[in-house]
Write a protein that holds these residues in place. Sequence first.
Motif, PDB file in Angstrom:
ATOM      1  N   TYR A 149       0.790  -0.788   0.007  1.00 54.59           N
ATOM      2  CA  TYR A 149      -0.005   0.101   0.204  1.00 54.59           C
ATOM      3  C   TYR A 149       1.003   1.157   0.132  1.00 54.59           C
ATOM      4  O   TYR A 149       0.070   2.190  -0.778  1.00 54.59           O
ATOM      5  CB  TYR A 149      -0.892  -0.161   1.261  1.00 54.59           C
ATOM      6  N   GLN A 150       1.926   0.990   1.133  1.00 53.39           N
ATOM      7  CA  GLN A 150       3.150   2.614   1.365  1.00 53.39           C
ATOM      8  C   GLN A 150       3.236   2.698  -0.315  1.00 53.39           C
ATOM      9  O   GLN A 150       3.685   4.203  -0.631  1.00 53.39           O
ATOM     10  CB  GLN A 150       3.285   2.426   2.033  1.00 53.39           C
ATOM     11  N   VAL A 151       3.294   1.377  -0.781  1.00 53.57           N
ATOM     12  CA  VAL A 151       4.580   1.949  -2.000  1.00 53.57           C
ATOM     13  C   VAL A 151       3.277   2.336  -3.562  1.00 53.57           C
ATOM     14  O   VAL A 151       3.696   3.260  -3.640  1.00 53.57           O
ATOM     15  CB  VAL A 151       5.175   0.605  -3.223  1.00 53.57           C
ATOM     16  N   ARG A 152       2.115   2.144  -3.820  1.00 54.83           N
ATOM     17  CA  ARG A 152       1.266   2.293  -4.364  1.00 54.83           C
ATOM     18  C   ARG A 152       0.977   3.715  -3.828  1.00 54.83           C
ATOM     19  O   ARG A 152       0.358   4.972  -5.055  1.00 54.83           O
ATOM     20  CB  ARG A 152      -0.417   1.599  -4.274  1.00 54.83           C
ATOM     21  N   ALA A 153       1.280   4.318  -2.476  1.00 54.98           N
ATOM     22  CA  ALA A 153       0.765   5.621  -2.086  1.00 54.98           C
ATOM     23  C   ALA A 153       1.542   6.324  -2.656  1.00 54.98           C
ATOM     24  O   ALA A 153       1.463   8.394  -3.074  1.00 54.98           O
ATOM     25  CB  ALA A 153       0.178   5.273  -0.545  1.00 54.98           C
ATOM     26  N   PHE A 154       3.035   6.252  -2.789  1.00 53.88           N
ATOM     27  CA  PHE A 154       4.126   6.866  -3.418  1.00 53.88           C
ATOM     28  C   PHE A 154       4.367   6.868  -4.012  1.00 53.88           C
ATOM     29  O   PHE A 154       4.701   8.535  -4.546  1.00 53.88           O
ATOM     30  CB  PHE A 154       5.404   6.381  -2.421  1.00 53.88           C
ATOM     31  N   PHE A 155       3.463   6.382  -4.707  1.00 57.41           N
ATOM     32  CA  PHE A 155       3.871   6.938  -6.404  1.00 57.41           C
ATOM     33  C   PHE A 155       2.544   7.370  -7.308  1.00 57.41           C
ATOM     34  O   PHE A 155       2.738   8.107  -7.819  1.00 57.41           O
ATOM     35  CB  PHE A 155       4.140   5.371  -6.934  1.00 57.41           C
ATOM     36  N   GLY A 156       1.631   7.068  -6.533  1.00 59.82           N
ATOM     37  CA  GLY A 156       0.398   8.108  -6.088  1.00 59.82           C
ATOM     38  C   GLY A 156      -0.535   7.753  -8.253  1.00 59.82           C
ATOM     39  O   GLY A 156      -0.337   6.860  -8.263  1.00 59.82           O
ATOM     40  N   GLY A 157      -0.598   8.792  -8.469  1.00 54.42           N
ATOM     41  CA  GLY A 157      -1.503   9.203  -9.955  1.00 54.42           C
ATOM     42  C   GLY A 157      -2.827   8.682 -10.367  1.00 54.42           C
ATOM     43  O   GLY A 157      -3.883   8.788  -9.047  1.00 54.42           O
ATOM     44  N   SER A 158      -3.639   8.418 -11.226  1.00 55.88           N
ATOM     45  CA  SER A 158      -4.959   8.485 -11.110  1.00 55.88           C
ATOM     46  C   SER A 158      -5.461   7.125 -10.485  1.00 55.88           C
ATOM     47  O   SER A 158      -6.669   6.610 -10.033  1.00 55.88           O
ATOM     48  CB  SER A 158      -5.525   8.620 -12.593  1.00 55.88           C
ATOM     49  N   SER A 159      -4.910   6.283 -10.742  1.00 52.23           N
ATOM     50  CA  SER A 159      -4.889   4.579 -10.008  1.00 52.23           C
ATOM     51  C   SER A 159      -4.480   4.840  -8.757  1.00 52.23           C
ATOM     52  O   SER A 159      -4.405   3.170  -8.053  1.00 52.23           O
ATOM     53  CB  SER A 159      -4.611   3.435 -11.160  1.00 52.23           C
ATOM     54  N   GLY A 160      -4.215   6.064  -8.376  1.00 52.20           N
ATOM     55  CA  GLY A 160      -2.975   4.959  -6.704  1.00 52.20           C
ATOM     56  C   GLY A 160      -4.674   5.552  -5.532  1.00 52.20           C
ATOM     57  O   GLY A 160      -5.642   5.948  -5.669  1.00 52.20           O
TER      58      GLY A 160
END
Length: 391
Positions: A149-160
Amino acid sequence: MKKLMIALIVTLFALPFAGLLAVPLLLSPAALAACQSAGQLVVTEVPDKLTAVRRDGASVTLGRRQLTHAATIITVGSGVEGVGRAGVVIGLMAALTESTLRMLANPTHPTSLNMPNDGVGRDHDSLGLFQMRPTAGWGTVDELMDPDYQVRAFFGGSSGPNFPSPAGLLDIPGWQAADPGTAAQSVERSAFPDRYQDYQPVAEAILAALTKPAAGAADGGPPLRSVPETTRFVFPLPSGTWVRSSGYGWRTDPLTGDRAFHSGTDFSAADGTPIFAAADGIVGWAGPSPGYGHLVVIEHTIGGKRVASAYAHMWASGIYVSEGERVTAGQHIADVGASGKSTGSHLHFEIRPGGSFEPSIDADPWFVQHGAEGQDASTSATALCAIGLSG
């Protein structure tokens, strides 16, 4: 998704990079396409230990647990559309700086102490690899104690998971052309913004070590047999159009004032001056790369061995080749620009025997040794002196 060409070697990026003082292309993406799937970086091995040196000279030793978290950043991050190799390096830099790649609990959130963790941190109510705060809206305690989850949050974007706020890396306009440390700070918003850059050589070393090919795999990049053998060599700028502004090796960085290793040679030339391919080959990368601005990497076969050449700081509109394209020696591949970490229009040129992420060498004597066409007298004289052949 754009196919990123990634390569391998446990060389240490430099500025002044660690150990071997070998500087993989700053982000500079290049080859390993045969071992990748749809542009995603493939972690082939997680070693028990890895030691690298930060930009400030401090040694860092990471254990298997930390490197496993690094593998998560590499795998999850590169699987997010738009992140690519450059973004993964920035993510590793951020996590190294914030937590030394540890999932940290925090007594401010007592429940986190009972969740899988690698230690206890005490920075406000920050949690995990990237030290994200629930009170800042990054996620719940349960979510932030999940590395994925943290990795996806860090990179963000519209799918974050937090789109559009707090902003992840993909939500920061122009992050691709920014200094990697500045890009990391744009997400983390630390009170100590200059510390991220210290970890760039460590991040590069991790990425190189974890994504090297399995035993028996190709040497990185397009299969060697697909890269044409070349016997013609051409200096990358027209005669009389350039002045050597910075040589290969240690120097004072013109932007930071720090002592740093310069992995290529800089040739000052007017904006728009044509840039030529140094030899026949296949384009492994043509696009943005933090620090380099816009970068072209060409893979060559010379004497049956892999060699990569790199051309940096062009404007996006000044690149005329694309990934996977075959080019010939002397072909007009780009125009001189001043994008990225640059004080003026110039070509930053690198030669890397062995491939894109092998150590670079001084290009001046290389041109002389290969009899490159179009060398100015100053090029030959400097190179001959460098290799001890001048009278």
